[in-house]
Scaffold this motif. Structure first.
Motif, PDB file in Angstrom:
ATOM      1  N   ALA A 160       0.844  -1.204   0.000  1.00 23.28           N
ATOM      2  CA  ALA A 160       0.000   0.000   0.000  1.00 23.28           C
ATOM      3  C   ALA A 160       0.876   1.250   0.000  1.00 23.28           C
ATOM      4  N   TYR A 161       1.960   1.205   0.774  1.00 18.34           N
ATOM      5  CA  TYR A 161       2.859   2.373   0.839  1.00 18.34           C
ATOM      6  C   TYR A 161       3.466   2.667  -0.538  1.00 18.34           C
ATOM      7  N   PHE A 162       4.015   1.649  -1.173  1.00 20.76           N
ATOM      8  CA  PHE A 162       4.691   1.885  -2.458  1.00 20.76           C
ATOM      9  C   PHE A 162       3.690   2.188  -3.569  1.00 20.76           C
ATOM     10  N   ALA A 163       2.491   1.615  -3.474  1.00 17.16           N
ATOM     11  CA  ALA A 163       1.460   1.949  -4.464  1.00 17.16           C
ATOM     12  C   ALA A 163       1.089   3.427  -4.360  1.00 17.16           C
ATOM     13  N   ARG A 164       0.995   3.913  -3.114  1.00 17.63           N
ATOM     14  CA  ARG A 164       0.647   5.321  -2.931  1.00 17.63           C
ATOM     15  C   ARG A 164       1.756   6.226  -3.453  1.00 17.63           C
ATOM     16  N   LYS A 165       3.005   5.861  -3.121  1.00 17.32           N
ATOM     17  CA  LYS A 165       4.142   6.675  -3.590  1.00 17.32           C
ATOM     18  C   LYS A 165       4.205   6.701  -5.116  1.00 17.32           C
ATOM     19  N   ALA A 166       3.915   5.539  -5.745  1.00 16.19           N
ATOM     20  CA  ALA A 166       3.978   5.492  -7.222  1.00 16.19           C
ATOM     21  C   ALA A 166       2.901   6.370  -7.844  1.00 16.19           C
ATOM     22  N   ALA A 167       1.787   6.529  -7.125  1.00 17.77           N
ATOM     23  CA  ALA A 167       0.668   7.295  -7.677  1.00 17.77           C
ATOM     24  C   ALA A 167       0.813   8.800  -7.425  1.00 17.77           C
ATOM     25  N   GLU A 168       1.759   9.165  -6.541  1.00 19.59           N
ATOM     26  CA  GLU A 168       1.893  10.596  -6.191  1.00 19.59           C
ATOM     27  C   GLU A 168       2.489  11.417  -7.323  1.00 19.59           C
ATOM     28  N   VAL A 170      -3.840  -7.208 -16.127  1.00 21.86           N
ATOM     29  CA  VAL A 170      -5.068  -6.408 -16.004  1.00 21.86           C
ATOM     30  C   VAL A 170      -4.957  -5.441 -14.829  1.00 21.86           C
ATOM     31  N   LEU A 171      -4.412  -5.924 -13.720  1.00 28.36           N
ATOM     32  CA  LEU A 171      -4.255  -5.058 -12.539  1.00 28.36           C
ATOM     33  C   LEU A 171      -3.429  -3.826 -12.886  1.00 28.36           C
ATOM     34  N   VAL A 172      -2.286  -4.063 -13.504  1.00 28.38           N
ATOM     35  CA  VAL A 172      -1.374  -2.960 -13.820  1.00 28.38           C
ATOM     36  C   VAL A 172      -2.043  -1.985 -14.786  1.00 28.38           C
ATOM     37  N   ARG A 173      -2.697  -2.542 -15.803  1.00 31.39           N
ATOM     38  CA  ARG A 173      -3.382  -1.715 -16.796  1.00 31.39           C
ATOM     39  C   ARG A 173      -4.474  -0.861 -16.149  1.00 31.39           C
ATOM     40  N   SER A 174      -5.027  -1.353 -15.022  1.00 32.38           N
ATOM     41  CA  SER A 174      -6.148  -0.649 -14.394  1.00 32.38           C
ATOM     42  C   SER A 174      -5.696   0.291 -13.293  1.00 32.38           C
ATOM     43  N   GLY A 175      -4.380   0.451 -13.109  1.00 35.39           N
ATOM     44  CA  GLY A 175      -3.891   1.443 -12.152  1.00 35.39           C
ATOM     45  C   GLY A 175      -3.328   0.894 -10.855  1.00 35.39           C
ATOM     46  N   VAL A 176      -3.319  -0.428 -10.665  1.00 35.42           N
ATOM     47  CA  VAL A 176      -2.758  -0.997  -9.433  1.00 35.42           C
ATOM     48  C   VAL A 176      -1.237  -0.837  -9.443  1.00 35.42           C
ATOM     49  N   ARG A 177      -0.663  -0.399  -8.305  1.00 40.37           N
ATOM     50  CA  ARG A 177       0.779  -0.172  -8.220  1.00 40.37           C
ATOM     51  C   ARG A 177       1.438  -0.943  -7.083  1.00 40.37           C
ATOM     52  N   GLY A 178       0.659  -1.748  -6.357  1.00 39.91           N
ATOM     53  CA  GLY A 178       1.218  -2.589  -5.295  1.00 39.91           C
ATOM     54  C   GLY A 178       0.493  -3.925  -5.297  1.00 39.91           C
ATOM     55  N   ILE A 179       1.254  -5.029  -5.388  1.00 42.09           N
ATOM     56  CA  ILE A 179       0.645  -6.357  -5.464  1.00 42.09           C
ATOM     57  C   ILE A 179       1.285  -7.263  -4.412  1.00 42.09           C
ATOM     58  N   VAL A 180       0.456  -7.915  -3.607  1.00 45.64           N
ATOM     59  CA  VAL A 180       0.953  -8.989  -2.754  1.00 45.64           C
ATOM     60  C   VAL A 180       0.595 -10.292  -3.458  1.00 45.64           C
ATOM     61  N   ASN A 181       1.618 -10.968  -3.944  1.00 45.04           N
ATOM     62  CA  ASN A 181       1.433 -12.117  -4.830  1.00 45.04           C
ATOM     63  C   ASN A 181       1.640 -13.444  -4.113  1.00 45.04           C
ATOM     64  N   PHE A 182       0.576 -14.218  -3.990  1.00 46.14           N
ATOM     65  CA  PHE A 182       0.674 -15.547  -3.371  1.00 46.14           C
ATOM     66  C   PHE A 182       0.882 -16.649  -4.410  1.00 46.14           C
ATOM     67  N   ALA A 183       0.776 -16.323  -5.687  1.00 45.42           N
ATOM     68  CA  ALA A 183       0.943 -17.342  -6.717  1.00 45.42           C
ATOM     69  C   ALA A 183       2.439 -17.617  -6.898  1.00 45.42           C
ATOM     70  N   PRO A 184       2.816 -18.883  -7.001  1.00 43.90           N
ATOM     71  CA  PRO A 184       4.240 -19.223  -7.099  1.00 43.90           C
ATOM     72  C   PRO A 184       4.792 -18.985  -8.497  1.00 43.90           C
ATOM     73  N   VAL A 185       4.724 -17.753  -8.949  1.00 48.44           N
ATOM     74  CA  VAL A 185       5.310 -17.368 -10.229  1.00 48.44           C
ATOM     75  C   VAL A 185       5.960 -16.000 -10.072  1.00 48.44           C
ATOM     76  N   THR A 186       6.925 -15.750 -10.957  1.00 41.98           N
ATOM     77  CA  THR A 186       7.591 -14.458 -10.969  1.00 41.98           C
ATOM     78  C   THR A 186       6.818 -13.547 -11.914  1.00 41.98           C
ATOM     79  N   LEU A 187       6.171 -12.533 -11.370  1.00 40.15           N
ATOM     80  CA  LEU A 187       5.365 -11.655 -12.207  1.00 40.15           C
ATOM     81  C   LEU A 187       6.245 -10.663 -12.958  1.00 40.15           C
TER      82      LEU A 187
END
Lengths: 206, 206
Positions: free
Chosen positions: A198-206, B160-177
């Motif tokens: 959440a912290y880094f997402a906010r910083k990226a959006a600033e 899709v997340l990135v394209r929609s503006g998400v800038r922070g991801i907590v990834n539980f899937a065992p892949v390198t995004l």
């Protein structure tokens, strides 16, 4: 090659090799795998030499053989037994997740204070009352535990685990466990991970 | 003080201060808190100065005030919105866990391919079909996501997340995004953590 970081790297290489295998790759060059893992090629070659992989790196590593070498290094061929302490939502989800991925670590016992969750089998795992923990752990020589109890109960549970022979704990409770030096604790704090994201997402959006 | 490690340390200090508060402590000296966090006292003092805490360190830090300073630094006072992609066992367990701990990050939308899991509210979180992800994320300016889809679906969902503006991801899937540089990814790989714990437990027992 016994540091926590080195073991984490080997585990990551293996996961990346699995991905490569899924994508149909037969071989991978050391610099390619190093790049995927975010380490230098020199570091990767040292790690791979230490696990005793015998391929010729000028041909690239064989994706399947290198996985086998790493598995041989990391795992007991007879498999390991683990337990789950705290059979709540998170604990049960972890059981389901592990069962689907079938790792060499088999979770053969669960423990909970809630009588509704004990004396039954959940996701292939038999669940016992908390009071039987020490007896069951000793009986099956269980050395690994997943800890998903509330924060207030975590230290008490860890004390019983350590006393009963457990030497590796994956701790999901948001507390710092006090354990002897020869006990390995890996903390997974989902709240902290989310705070960071959440912290880094906010910083990226600033 | 913007590195990933620094933010992780602040998050840890706050958790440790919460524990101290629970145990009834009013003040804590920098060397004590540093010891609990596993950092040097000098490092800790630098971190604390950077968040703008104004207490007098010779008296020890005030346990409650320092938490407030860190919170002010780490969090948006208006709170953040997050989403969950993959409303399976693990996803639902995470929702329940977060709801109980009530963090400043509110998970306001869930997405899944399974029609049985969508168009309903699970753990206070409204769940939508995957196809509505981009629309909903944009509508609510959601910048943080928890990814608990199967490995084979993770990259597609991340795109899709990135394209929609998400800038922070907590990834539980065992892949390198693969994500752009300004997107923060925190990987939580439970299998890898268990592999490490099992390895060190075996070594300790040898």
């Amino acid at each position: 090659l016994k540091s926590e970081k080195a073991i984490g790297r080997l585990s990551l290489y293996r996961r990346l090799l699995q991905e490569q295998e899924r994508h149909g790759a037969k071989n991978i060059y050391s610099h390619e795998l190093a790049k995927l893992a975010g380490v230098t090629a020199a570091q990767l070659r040292r790690d791979i030499m230490a696990v005793g992989y015998l391929g010729r790196p000028n041909m690239g590593y064989n994706v399947i053989e290198l996985q086998k070498s790493i598995t041989h290094f990391l795992e007991d061929p007879q498999g390991d037994y683990g337990c789950l302490v705290g059979v709540g939502n998170l604990g049960r989800a972890i059981l389901a997740y592990l069962l689907r991925r079938r790792p060499s670590l088999q979770i053969i016992a669960g423990f909970d204070v809630d009588p509704q969750k004990t004396n039954r089998v959940i996701q292939n795992c038999r669940c016992y009352p908390m009071e039987q923990m020490e007896k069951i752990l000793r009986k099956h020589s269980i050395r690994v535990a997943i800890l998903t109890v509330p924060a207030s109960e975590a230290q008490k549970a860890a004390d019983v685990l350590v006393r009963s022979g457990v030497r590796g704990i994956v701790n999901f409770a948001p507390v710092t466990l006090r354990v002897p030096e020869d006990v390995f604790v890996e903390n997974i704090d989902m709240s902290m991970s989310l705070e960071k994201a959440a912290y880094f997402a906010r910083k990226a959006a600033e």
